[in-house]
Scaffold this motif. Sequence first.
Motif, PDB file in Angstrom:
ATOM      1  N   GLN A   9      37.392  46.066  13.932  1.00 20.17           N
ATOM      2  CA  GLN A   9      36.085  46.663  13.701  1.00 20.17           C
ATOM      3  C   GLN A   9      35.441  46.210  12.391  1.00 20.17           C
ATOM      4  O   GLN A   9      34.334  46.653  12.067  1.00 20.17           O
ATOM      5  CB  GLN A   9      36.205  48.191  13.702  1.00 20.17           C
ATOM      6  N   ASP A 406      34.916  51.632  19.094  1.00 20.80           N
ATOM      7  CA  ASP A 406      34.209  50.358  19.169  1.00 20.80           C
ATOM      8  C   ASP A 406      32.872  50.518  18.466  1.00 20.80           C
ATOM      9  O   ASP A 406      32.021  51.310  18.901  1.00 20.80           O
ATOM     10  CB  ASP A 406      34.001  49.960  20.633  1.00 20.80           C
ATOM     11  N   LEU A 407      32.667  49.778  17.378  1.00 19.06           N
ATOM     12  CA  LEU A 407      31.460  49.935  16.572  1.00 19.06           C
ATOM     13  C   LEU A 407      30.282  49.108  17.077  1.00 19.06           C
ATOM     14  O   LEU A 407      29.149  49.314  16.622  1.00 19.06           O
ATOM     15  CB  LEU A 407      31.758  49.554  15.116  1.00 19.06           C
TER      16      LEU A 407
END
Length: 466
Positions: A9, A406-407
């Motif tokens: 990330q 999940d960015l």
Amino acid sequence: MLAAADPSQLLPAREQMAFTLGFHIILVPFGVAFTFITMVANWRGLRHDDAEAMLLAQRWSQVAAVLFAVGAVSGTVLSFEMGLLWPGLMDRYGAAYGLPFAVEGIFFFLEAIFVAIYIYGWKRLSPWVHFWSGLPVVLSGVGGTFSVVAANSWMNSPGGITVRDGKVVDVDVWQVFFNDSFWYEALHMLLAAYVVAGFTVAGVYAVGILRGRWDRYHRIGLLMPLTVGAVAIPLQIAMGDVIARYVFNAEPAKFAAIEALPHTRTHAPETLGGVLVDGKMHFGIQIPSGASLLSGFSPSTKVHGLDAVPAPVRPPDNLVNVVHLSFDVMVGTGFALLGLALWFVWLWWRSRAVEPNRWFLRAVAVSGLVAIVSLECGWIVTEVGRQPWTVVGLLLTRDAVQTSGDLWPFFGGAVLIYSGVTVGSVYALRGLRRRWAQGETTSVPYGPDNDPDQGHTGDPGLVDAS
């Protein structure tokens, strides 16, 4: 390319932070310096019974209000990002890092209150009471900017904390806020705000004049902000020289990246342009002993290179190139604006007026974009130059980033929010432009009345050239 040890990330977190910060930083000069220029126009209108200056102040205040609203939205997103993207930073050092943001929140609310009073006060408060109600807007903008810079500078020069077992157990508020880098970064940012706002606003009126509107309204709209920019840019360059020398002494790793210097040495050259590939400089123009002379005023000054940075925290060539080239662009655009300022001074000295010199006006017209590029590059040098650290010497960026989820969808959401805000602000500014062009604002809000035979023709104001 991400190192093998970097969390998955890290890339989306850094991309989102770069995008949102790069967007928001453009708005800062208009909350800090554009409001000051508006107050100058307001003062001139009252002090000299200048109807055009008063009308400019009223219109500029409306534009400032729109941009303040946009900045409030983008700044709020940034504040949420600190916890979402960088929980390691907030968990470990939030007790110190959060203090300047708390102070910034106070300044933000003060600024919002007085923006409302100043905007609503047109035609409702007595002239000088209304004028004084606008000054807290300027001061709050400066205070808020200094607070945010305090947090950023603390990451470059952390201090004022006592850590036991990896936790902050005591905080010296004064030392956290006024850390070793604070005044250097704060003054540099303040001057940058005046440079950007001055040249950007002047550029709009230069475009108007190039389109044939060579009237007093446009001349004043050009001269006031251009004067502010012309005064600020030489101070900014002088301050930049002081800061570069401070970085040389206090942040040698960042300085090595700025110079893209592979090896520690005396008689270190100043390299213009070029890229670092496999630890070697290519395509750059080298000035012999330039870096040593600028750093310590002697060719024998030793400049620490990238080889002096421990291998585990040494920035890779691609990051070094970003820092080095951004610094070159920042310096180059700064000197280009200084040249324009000197051209302005020469024209004024020669005739006590800016003649309709089309080449000069063309240069002014693009100067705002040049100033914004310089501002962005300056922040790239500050932020990327600190890598791989989030807090220098204490916290690596890979240890500060979010590691779960999940960015990328959040990054996409930020892009959508900022795109919507941009469209909305353009729509609002164009709405103001149409109203002004249709003559809805045909007299100053207070002060001297316009002669109907010599009144304004509804020439658009700040957004005329958009």
